[in-house]
Design an enzyme around this catalytic site. Structure first.
Site, PDB file in Angstrom:
ATOM      1  N   GLY A 188      -8.875  15.806   2.041  1.00  0.00           N
ATOM      2  CA  GLY A 188      -8.433  14.745   2.989  1.00  0.00           C
ATOM      3  C   GLY A 188      -8.063  15.367   4.194  1.00  0.00           C
ATOM      4  O   GLY A 188      -6.773  15.236   5.503  1.00  0.00           O
ATOM      5  N   ASP A 217      -2.151  14.864   7.526  1.00  0.00           N
ATOM      6  CA  ASP A 217      -1.263  17.133   6.494  1.00  0.00           C
ATOM      7  C   ASP A 217      -2.653  17.315   6.333  1.00  0.00           C
ATOM      8  O   ASP A 217      -2.536  18.380   6.543  1.00  0.00           O
ATOM      9  CB  ASP A 217      -1.441  16.343   5.068  1.00  0.00           C
ATOM     10  CG  ASP A 217       0.137  14.966   5.237  1.00  0.00           C
ATOM     11  OD1 ASP A 217       0.717  15.196   6.376  1.00  0.00           O
ATOM     12  OD2 ASP A 217       0.305  15.029   4.195  1.00  0.00           O
ATOM     13  N   ALA A 259      -6.557  13.930  -0.327  1.00  0.00           N
ATOM     14  CA  ALA A 259      -6.865  12.789   0.123  1.00  0.00           C
ATOM     15  C   ALA A 259      -6.284  12.034  -0.765  1.00  0.00           C
ATOM     16  O   ALA A 259      -5.501  12.303  -1.420  1.00  0.00           O
ATOM     17  CB  ALA A 259      -7.925  13.638  -0.650  1.00  0.00           C
ATOM     18  N   GLN A 278      -5.492   6.830  -0.888  1.00  0.00           N
ATOM     19  CA  GLN A 278      -5.901   5.531   0.249  1.00  0.00           C
ATOM     20  C   GLN A 278      -3.995   5.643   0.292  1.00  0.00           C
ATOM     21  O   GLN A 278      -3.817   5.851  -0.665  1.00  0.00           O
ATOM     22  CB  GLN A 278      -6.480   4.277  -0.799  1.00  0.00           C
ATOM     23  CG  GLN A 278      -6.507   3.350   0.473  1.00  0.00           C
ATOM     24  CD  GLN A 278      -4.764   2.578   1.048  1.00  0.00           C
ATOM     25  OE1 GLN A 278      -4.739   3.142   2.242  1.00  0.00           O
ATOM     26  NE2 GLN A 278      -4.543   1.943  -0.093  1.00  0.00           N
ATOM     27  N   TYR A 300      -8.652   0.310  -5.805  1.00  0.00           N
ATOM     28  CA  TYR A 300     -10.088   1.760  -5.278  1.00  0.00           C
ATOM     29  C   TYR A 300      -8.345   2.269  -5.010  1.00  0.00           C
ATOM     30  O   TYR A 300      -8.529   3.285  -5.506  1.00  0.00           O
ATOM     31  CB  TYR A 300      -9.756   0.730  -4.348  1.00  0.00           C
ATOM     32  CG  TYR A 300     -10.698   1.436  -3.141  1.00  0.00           C
ATOM     33  CD1 TYR A 300     -11.414   2.588  -3.485  1.00  0.00           C
ATOM     34  CD2 TYR A 300      -9.779   2.634  -1.924  1.00  0.00           C
ATOM     35  CE1 TYR A 300     -11.497   3.963  -3.113  1.00  0.00           C
ATOM     36  CE2 TYR A 300      -9.998   3.835  -1.300  1.00  0.00           C
ATOM     37  CZ  TYR A 300     -11.191   4.458  -1.961  1.00  0.00           C
ATOM     38  OH  TYR A 300     -11.193   5.916  -1.328  1.00  0.00           O
ATOM     39  N   SER A 309       4.454  12.070  -2.888  1.00  0.00           N
ATOM     40  CA  SER A 309       5.540  10.709  -2.028  1.00  0.00           C
ATOM     41  C   SER A 309       6.724   9.714  -2.430  1.00  0.00           C
ATOM     42  O   SER A 309       6.976   9.881  -3.931  1.00  0.00           O
ATOM     43  CB  SER A 309       4.609   9.430  -2.083  1.00  0.00           C
ATOM     44  OG  SER A 309       4.794   8.469  -1.113  1.00  0.00           O
ATOM     45  N   GLU A 340       7.065   7.455  -2.274  1.00  0.00           N
ATOM     46  CA  GLU A 340       6.845   5.564  -2.319  1.00  0.00           C
ATOM     47  C   GLU A 340       7.180   5.766  -4.149  1.00  0.00           C
ATOM     48  O   GLU A 340       7.473   4.585  -4.507  1.00  0.00           O
ATOM     49  CB  GLU A 340       6.061   5.047  -1.841  1.00  0.00           C
ATOM     50  CG  GLU A 340       5.710   5.484  -0.859  1.00  0.00           C
ATOM     51  CD  GLU A 340       6.234   4.043  -0.044  1.00  0.00           C
ATOM     52  OE1 GLU A 340       6.954   2.806  -0.670  1.00  0.00           O
ATOM     53  OE2 GLU A 340       7.700   3.759   0.759  1.00  0.00           O
ATOM     54  N   TYR A 383       0.205   1.538  -4.647  1.00  0.00           N
ATOM     55  CA  TYR A 383       0.320   2.681  -4.234  1.00  0.00           C
ATOM     56  C   TYR A 383       0.956   4.004  -4.393  1.00  0.00           C
ATOM     57  O   TYR A 383       0.504   4.711  -4.911  1.00  0.00           O
ATOM     58  CB  TYR A 383       0.478   2.696  -2.156  1.00  0.00           C
ATOM     59  CG  TYR A 383       0.628   3.950  -1.852  1.00  0.00           C
ATOM     60  CD1 TYR A 383      -0.150   4.827  -1.485  1.00  0.00           C
ATOM     61  CD2 TYR A 383       1.824   4.895  -1.621  1.00  0.00           C
ATOM     62  CE1 TYR A 383      -0.245   6.725  -1.088  1.00  0.00           C
ATOM     63  CE2 TYR A 383       2.418   5.832  -0.656  1.00  0.00           C
ATOM     64  CZ  TYR A 383       0.984   6.969  -0.709  1.00  0.00           C
ATOM     65  OH  TYR A 383       1.099   8.071  -0.867  1.00  0.00           O
ATOM     66  N   LYS A 399       0.687   6.910  -6.754  1.00  0.00           N
ATOM     67  CA  LYS A 399       0.631   8.432  -6.946  1.00  0.00           C
ATOM     68  C   LYS A 399       1.867   8.989  -7.910  1.00  0.00           C
ATOM     69  O   LYS A 399       1.160  10.153  -8.279  1.00  0.00           O
ATOM     70  CB  LYS A 399       1.666   8.332  -5.126  1.00  0.00           C
ATOM     71  CG  LYS A 399       1.415   8.433  -4.047  1.00  0.00           C
ATOM     72  CD  LYS A 399       0.065   9.627  -4.440  1.00  0.00           C
ATOM     73  CE  LYS A 399       0.036   9.705  -2.650  1.00  0.00           C
ATOM     74  NZ  LYS A 399      -0.759  11.332  -2.292  1.00  0.00           N
ATOM     75  N   HIS A 440       6.533  11.851   6.671  1.00  0.00           N
ATOM     76  CA  HIS A 440       6.721  13.119   7.712  1.00  0.00           C
ATOM     77  C   HIS A 440       5.456  12.660   8.747  1.00  0.00           C
ATOM     78  O   HIS A 440       4.830  12.263   8.472  1.00  0.00           O
ATOM     79  CB  HIS A 440       5.798  14.147   7.193  1.00  0.00           C
ATOM     80  CG  HIS A 440       5.038  13.657   5.610  1.00  0.00           C
ATOM     81  ND1 HIS A 440       5.485  13.720   5.251  1.00  0.00           N
ATOM     82  CD2 HIS A 440       3.727  14.816   5.639  1.00  0.00           C
ATOM     83  CE1 HIS A 440       4.413  14.220   4.349  1.00  0.00           C
ATOM     84  NE2 HIS A 440       3.536  14.131   4.765  1.00  0.00           N
TER      85      HIS A 440
END
Ligand code: GDP
Length: 337
Positions: free
Chosen positions: A8, A13, A81, A83, A95, A125, A127, A149, A153, A179
């Site tokens: 990524g 980041d 890295a 999505q 995906y 994360s 999330e 997402y 994660k 962040h």
């Protein structure tokens, strides 16, 4: 000389991590996906650095990961890295699961096959906490993700922990709360606001649309948070850490701060709300407790909220002014050749 592989690399980041590692004397390999719209806005400054090298690789392509490990021979792997846009994860849930979730498994399997000792950092994360079961959230707080997402994660987080426990790997999962920075993607709410504030203050635009203004986030400054990620891999024992500021602010608070930077009061005149930007399921509030990181890593957030919001607005004013100059420049035949 230590070597690190950063996935990524062109994101916020990954690019800050490369800067930090180069400062510390590492040889850094940045993994990027070959795409038709390669964007090196955040990493253009690294292209001529003799201690830095781009590698092509993709978290959805197992062999490319092993190849990147063999070339870079890393002591440390930082996996940024993914999505990474929550909103987009409802449009591409499969995906997102593949890249953001299974991608972590592929990297861990590649490290096992590579066979040498490697320390692995997984960018987890806040999330994953989603609908907060405990506020503020700590490492022991149960997870309740609210988007494809967040669910992806969570897989990445647990497979990182599981491979540590199954194979005695040095794996850590950094549970970073939101962040932001001058390198944040324009689709995220903070950057969307700072860029629009800059345009409005220069007379380049007169309004913009947002979604839910009431959600609250524990926002910190990305360079501070990336330092915590590095510290996690320097400990004797691997562990998972929450990285946060401990203060939640609403989108309205962020609008106050950003418009305040250009001395505009009454932002309501410039902001509309559009159902397109609301999400099927919302995370109403996120707030984290980083006591463990303070105690074990000696880490705490350094940059005050108003300071980094001002850096973002100032940076976007510079970019918007450049756009203004380009617009006003008469186009000559030579420019078009
Ligand atoms: P996230 O916390 O990773 O989802 O980061 P974002 O910056 O994408 O979103 C933060 C919060 O801002 C969420 O609660 C969104 O619903 C809210 N929000 C409100 N309007 C917008 C918008 O126009 N774009 C984005 N990205 N988020 C918005």
């Amino acid at each position: 000389m230590k070597s690190a592989l950063v996935t990524g690399i062109n994101g916020q980041d990954g690019s800050y991590m490369a800067d930090l590692l180069l400062d510390k004397g590492y040889k850094v390999f940045g993994m990027e996906r070959r795409s038709s719209s390669l964007n090196r806005d955040n990493t253009g400054h690294l292209e001529d650095n003799e201690n830095f090298q781009f590698l092509n690789g993709d978290l959805v392509d197992q062999n490319s990961l092993l190849r990147c490990l063999k070339i870079s021979e890393p002591d440390e792997v930082y996996n940024f890295a993914s999505q990474s846009f929550v909103y987009e994860s409802w449009n591409t849930p499969e995906y997102t699961g593949d890249a953001t979730g299974l991608g972590v498994l592929r990297m861990l399997e590649a490290i096992r096959e590579y066979g040498k000792e490697v320390r692995f950092y997984q960018a987890s994360s806040s999330e994953m906490f989603g609908r907060l079961v405990e506020n503020p959230a700590r490492e022991s707080t149960p997870f309740y993700p609210r988007s494809p997402y967040g669910v992806a994660k969570l897989y990445g987080h647990w497979i990182t922990v599981n491979y540590r426990e199954s194979y005695d790997m040095y794996n850590v999962s950094g549970i970073l709360f939101n962040h932001e920075s001058e390198r944040r993607g324009y689709e995220f709410v903070t950057r969307k606001i700072t860029m629009n504030v800059a345009k409005i203050s220069l007379g380049l635009s007169d309004s913009f649309a947002l979604g839910n203004l009431d959600s609250m986030r524990d926002w910190g400054y990305a360079p501070d948070f990336i330092e915590a990620a590095w510290l996690m891999l320097q400990q004797d024992e691997p562990d998972d850490y929450v990285i946060a500021t401990g203060e939640a602010k609403s989108i309205r608070d962020f609008l106050d701060a950003a418009f305040g930077c250009v001395n505009i009061s009454g932002w309501e005149r410039f902001v509309t709300q559009d159902p397109r930007f609301f999400r099927p399921a919302e995370v109403d509030v996120l707030c984290g407790d980083c006591s463990l990181a303070k105690e074990k890593l000696g880490w705490e957030p350094r940059t005050p909220f108003n300071d980094w919001v001002k850096s973002m607005v100032d940076n976007d004013l510079r970019l918007a002014k450049r756009e203004l100059i380009l617009r006003e420049q008469p186009i000559t035949f030579r420019d078009m050749s």
